[in-house]
Design a protein around this motif. Structure first.
Motif, PDB file in Angstrom:
ATOM      1  N   LEU A 197      13.943  31.965  71.857  1.00 25.20           N
ATOM      2  CA  LEU A 197      15.049  31.412  71.071  1.00 25.20           C
ATOM      3  C   LEU A 197      16.090  32.478  70.819  1.00 25.20           C
ATOM      4  O   LEU A 197      15.770  33.659  70.676  1.00 25.20           O
ATOM      5  CB  LEU A 197      14.544  30.893  69.721  1.00 25.20           C
ATOM      6  CG  LEU A 197      13.648  29.653  69.740  1.00 25.20           C
ATOM      7  CD1 LEU A 197      13.164  29.347  68.333  1.00 25.20           C
ATOM      8  CD2 LEU A 197      14.378  28.449  70.312  1.00 25.20           C
ATOM      9  N   HIS A 198      17.336  32.019  70.766  1.00 31.36           N
ATOM     10  CA  HIS A 198      18.406  32.932  70.377  1.00 31.36           C
ATOM     11  C   HIS A 198      18.496  32.989  68.859  1.00 31.36           C
ATOM     12  O   HIS A 198      18.777  34.015  68.267  1.00 31.36           O
ATOM     13  CB  HIS A 198      19.724  32.465  70.987  1.00 31.36           C
ATOM     14  CG  HIS A 198      20.755  33.540  71.008  1.00 31.36           C
ATOM     15  ND1 HIS A 198      20.606  34.668  71.788  1.00 31.36           N
ATOM     16  CD2 HIS A 198      21.916  33.684  70.335  1.00 31.36           C
ATOM     17  CE1 HIS A 198      21.649  35.458  71.592  1.00 31.36           C
ATOM     18  NE2 HIS A 198      22.445  34.888  70.728  1.00 31.36           N
ATOM     19  N   GLU A 199      18.277  31.834  68.248  1.00 31.50           N
ATOM     20  CA  GLU A 199      18.166  31.766  66.793  1.00 31.50           C
ATOM     21  C   GLU A 199      17.188  30.656  66.464  1.00 31.50           C
ATOM     22  O   GLU A 199      16.918  29.793  67.308  1.00 31.50           O
ATOM     23  CB  GLU A 199      19.532  31.516  66.158  1.00 31.50           C
ATOM     24  CG  GLU A 199      20.263  30.331  66.722  1.00 31.50           C
ATOM     25  CD  GLU A 199      21.674  30.195  66.134  1.00 31.50           C
ATOM     26  OE1 GLU A 199      22.010  29.088  65.723  1.00 31.50           O
ATOM     27  OE2 GLU A 199      22.403  31.189  66.085  1.00 31.50           O
ATOM     28  N   LEU A 200      16.658  30.660  65.260  1.00 29.08           N
ATOM     29  CA  LEU A 200      15.595  29.706  64.930  1.00 29.08           C
ATOM     30  C   LEU A 200      16.121  28.285  64.782  1.00 29.08           C
ATOM     31  O   LEU A 200      15.499  27.326  65.229  1.00 29.08           O
ATOM     32  CB  LEU A 200      14.875  30.147  63.653  1.00 29.08           C
ATOM     33  CG  LEU A 200      14.175  31.505  63.773  1.00 29.08           C
ATOM     34  CD1 LEU A 200      13.572  31.904  62.436  1.00 29.08           C
ATOM     35  CD2 LEU A 200      13.101  31.482  64.844  1.00 29.08           C
ATOM     36  N   GLY A 201      17.277  28.127  64.135  1.00 28.63           N
ATOM     37  CA  GLY A 201      17.899  26.816  64.005  1.00 28.63           C
ATOM     38  C   GLY A 201      16.939  25.778  63.446  1.00 28.63           C
ATOM     39  O   GLY A 201      16.100  26.075  62.593  1.00 28.63           O
ATOM     40  N   PRO A 202      17.039  24.517  63.945  1.00 29.60           N
ATOM     41  CA  PRO A 202      16.223  23.426  63.395  1.00 29.60           C
ATOM     42  C   PRO A 202      14.726  23.597  63.657  1.00 29.60           C
ATOM     43  O   PRO A 202      13.921  22.876  63.090  1.00 29.60           O
ATOM     44  CB  PRO A 202      16.728  22.173  64.133  1.00 29.60           C
ATOM     45  CG  PRO A 202      17.890  22.578  64.945  1.00 29.60           C
ATOM     46  CD  PRO A 202      17.959  24.064  65.006  1.00 29.60           C
ATOM     47  N   LEU A 203      14.353  24.543  64.528  1.00 24.79           N
ATOM     48  CA  LEU A 203      12.924  24.732  64.814  1.00 24.79           C
ATOM     49  C   LEU A 203      12.242  25.613  63.778  1.00 24.79           C
ATOM     50  O   LEU A 203      11.019  25.724  63.757  1.00 24.79           O
ATOM     51  CB  LEU A 203      12.743  25.363  66.200  1.00 24.79           C
ATOM     52  CG  LEU A 203      13.261  24.517  67.359  1.00 24.79           C
ATOM     53  CD1 LEU A 203      13.045  25.245  68.674  1.00 24.79           C
ATOM     54  CD2 LEU A 203      12.561  23.161  67.391  1.00 24.79           C
ATOM     55  N   GLU A 204      13.040  26.243  62.910  1.00 27.32           N
ATOM     56  CA  GLU A 204      12.498  27.232  61.972  1.00 27.32           C
ATOM     57  C   GLU A 204      11.237  26.761  61.238  1.00 27.32           C
ATOM     58  O   GLU A 204      10.258  27.505  61.159  1.00 27.32           O
ATOM     59  CB  GLU A 204      13.589  27.649  60.987  1.00 27.32           C
ATOM     60  CG  GLU A 204      13.180  28.796  60.102  1.00 27.32           C
ATOM     61  CD  GLU A 204      14.364  29.402  59.361  1.00 27.32           C
ATOM     62  OE1 GLU A 204      14.176  30.464  58.763  1.00 27.32           O
ATOM     63  OE2 GLU A 204      15.455  28.812  59.377  1.00 27.32           O
TER      64      GLU A 204
END
Length: 256
Positions: A197-204
């Motif tokens: 992932l590049h950033e966690l976003g909605p998967l956090e």
């Protein structure tokens, strides 16, 4: 969650060209875990994943899948892989169903899809909200829809381990939410997941552990960084909008 190791990398080194990209990585993913691989561009995240599935040779170290050395591992039906979207299109005219059906071939005898295979394909398309586009050409899809199809292809094989390389890259928010929901269902059913992932976003909320790479080394392996969105990457310099002029950026220390 059992202690059984599904992925194990020990001292893994890899080069692209003659440039070292992984410099001795240790990484273990246990059954039922959801592990995010984070890091700046060029840190080695995608290369690490590609060594696991055998696309990039290792120059040193050991990789095991489900306890078997990867060079002897043959049971690829247990592994679902979602590549970065850019590498997967290829411009070949195919319908959504054809692409997703290719995910069942590892399970099909002599390449013949049976009733159970067709049902798995339909189920996978339903999971990612693409059942209504089953007969459409993949070339007619938006980026987010195309990504959903690639994920459905991986899910069609009903894998125990799902490896995804930047599944959210270039995907609109609606598709991101569908993907997060799809993944939540897979995790609830016991699937083990490794995500670049590049950033966690909605998967956090789904992520048990974050492994941060920097220059081909593991910098952090533990709870996901606290911050949200773009600031999720440790070391992302962030000047708060309300901070006084000339304030030092807040450094979280890992990537800075």
């Amino acid at each position: 969650m059992s202690d059984e190791s599904v992925i194990s990398l020990r001292g893994v080194r890899a080069e692209l060209g003659s440039r070292p990209v992984l410099r001795g990585i240790d990484l273990t993913v246990r059954r039922g875990q959801v592990v995010a691989l984070l890091g700046a561009n060029g840190s080695g995240k995608s290369t690490a994943v590609r060594t696991i599935i055998g696309q990039v040779p290792v120059t040193a170290g050991e990789i095991e899948l489900f306890g078997t050395p990867r060079r002897r591992f043959r049971d690829w039906a247990r592994v679902g892989y979602v590549p970065q979207r850019t590498t997967a299109a290829g411009g070949v005219p195919a319908t959504v169903t054809e692409v997703v059906s290719s995910g069942r071939l590892s399970r099909a005898r002599f390449g013949v899809l049976r009733k159970a295979d067709h049902e798995a394909v339909r189920r996978a398309l339903g999971l990612v909200g693409m059942a209504d586009r089953a007969k459409d050409s993949v070339n007619a899809l938006s980026g987010g829809q195309h990504q959903r199809v690639l994920i459905a292809r991986a899910l069609a094989a009903e894998p125990e381990l799902l490896i995804m390389d930047e599944p959210m890259a270039g995907v609109d928010l609606a598709s991101q939410e569908v993907l997060a929901e799809t993944l939540r269902g897979q995790v609830a059913a016991g699937t083990t997941v490794l995500l670049v992932l590049h950033e966690l976003g909605p998967l956090e909320p789904l992520i048990d552990r974050a492994v941060v790479l920097r220059d081909g080394c593991v910098l952090h392996d533990g709870p996901p960084p606290e911050a949200v969105g773009q600031h999720a990457l440790p070391g992302h310099d962030h000047v708060h909008p309300h901070a006084p002029a000339g304030a030092e950026p807040i450094r979280t220390g890992l990537l800075s």
